[in-house]
Enzyme design. Sequence first.
Site, PDB file in Angstrom:
ATOM      1  N   ASP A 109      -1.162  -6.125  -0.908  1.00 13.07           N
ATOM      2  CA  ASP A 109      -1.611  -5.738   0.624  1.00 13.07           C
ATOM      3  C   ASP A 109      -2.822  -5.370   0.924  1.00 13.07           C
ATOM      4  O   ASP A 109      -3.456  -4.525  -0.582  1.00 13.07           O
ATOM      5  CB  ASP A 109      -0.777  -4.116   1.212  1.00 13.07           C
ATOM      6  N   LYS A 131      -0.961  -9.663   2.416  1.00  4.84           N
ATOM      7  CA  LYS A 131      -1.153  -8.762   3.678  1.00  4.84           C
ATOM      8  C   LYS A 131      -1.685  -8.132   4.321  1.00  4.84           C
ATOM      9  O   LYS A 131      -2.593  -6.812   4.402  1.00  4.84           O
ATOM     10  CB  LYS A 131       0.478  -8.485   3.597  1.00  4.84           C
ATOM     11  N   GLU A 191       8.860  -5.195  10.469  1.00  3.11           N
ATOM     12  CA  GLU A 191       9.364  -3.873  10.128  1.00  3.11           C
ATOM     13  C   GLU A 191       9.872  -2.875  10.870  1.00  3.11           C
ATOM     14  O   GLU A 191       9.435  -2.758  12.070  1.00  3.11           O
ATOM     15  CB  GLU A 191       8.222  -2.944   9.751  1.00  3.11           C
ATOM     16  N   GLU A 202      -2.065  -5.728   8.004  1.00  6.15           N
ATOM     17  CA  GLU A 202      -0.792  -4.542   9.353  1.00  6.15           C
ATOM     18  C   GLU A 202      -1.584  -5.305  10.511  1.00  6.15           C
ATOM     19  O   GLU A 202      -2.868  -5.309  10.809  1.00  6.15           O
ATOM     20  CB  GLU A 202      -0.896  -3.828   9.496  1.00  6.15           C
ATOM     21  N   ASP A 258       0.671  -1.046  -0.073  1.00  6.17           N
ATOM     22  CA  ASP A 258      -0.189  -0.086   0.393  1.00  6.17           C
ATOM     23  C   ASP A 258       0.991   1.470  -0.222  1.00  6.17           C
ATOM     24  O   ASP A 258       0.743   2.087   0.084  1.00  6.17           O
ATOM     25  CB  ASP A 258      -1.136   0.079   0.860  1.00  6.17           C
ATOM     26  N   SER A 259       2.232   1.102   0.010  1.00  6.57           N
ATOM     27  CA  SER A 259       2.922   2.120  -0.302  1.00  6.57           C
ATOM     28  C   SER A 259       2.889   2.718  -2.014  1.00  6.57           C
ATOM     29  O   SER A 259       3.451   3.388  -1.966  1.00  6.57           O
ATOM     30  CB  SER A 259       4.736   1.871   0.123  1.00  6.57           C
TER      31      SER A 259
END
Length: 272
Positions: free
Chosen positions: A91, A121, A190, A123, A52-53
């Site tokens: 993501d 993925k 991270e 978080e 999602d970057s």
Amino acid sequence: MGYLSTDKKKITTKTYAEMKAAGEKVTMLTAYDFTTAGIIDAAGIDTILIGDSASNVMAGNADTLPVTVDQMIYHARSVARACNHALVLCDMPFGSYQVCKEDALRNACRMMKETGVDALKLEGGVEILDTVQALINAGIPVCGHLGLTPQSVNKFGGYGIRAKEDAEAEKLVSDAKALDKAGCFAIVLEKVPAKLAAEVSRQVNAVTIGIGAGNGCDGQVLVYADALGMTQGFKPKFLRHFAQVGEEMQKGVKAYIDAVKSVEYPSAEESY
Ligand code: KIV
């Protein structure tokens, strides 16, 4: 139909487990479009992450929060089309899995059906465990993401290193164990202390993928534009520039401008 065809076999979640067992490091870079993904896949990377970057790298947003499910699907479909070899991981964006388990499962199924990616993925730790379990029960391979979780930047108040204090480190270890027990095939760690990341890597069956987490993880991930020297003014301690693609692109663009301005391009041979 990648950039260049590769005869390497496709990486799967099973390959991940085999690589961890063999002590072979897993490589991962992000990509968000067909052309870049094709180049990275043909180079032999193990995993391409549609992070999602994309919100920062593709759209120029200050953080990852604005990117939508529809936008991630567009990027993921473009990347998946280019990959012959890499495991393709995507993501789930902010807001697509935090509301409730049912909503998360609906969004996850849509992302899998409409993109052709291999895994998703999410978080977070125990807070999202029911959701992670629901996705895995539905047959969707899930990669966890602990430590600095950029979707929570407003809660953390920045992008600083996480889990330096004992209480947060202990929570990270129990989150990792819970995700592992739920069946996550991988966990991104991270910006956490290297010693802690190495300890987690020893304690879980899942493949740990570090970013700013030292070399004791089972693999490493970087944002491709950072790793290849394309982003300006972003150079945290963990980041190494493996190429200067930004400079090379500027050289090429300047050469093009000069050639057009001087009427040297197109030449007679380049004309019909
Ligand atoms: O969005 C992303 O690019 C990521 C990686 C940096 C791990 O989540």
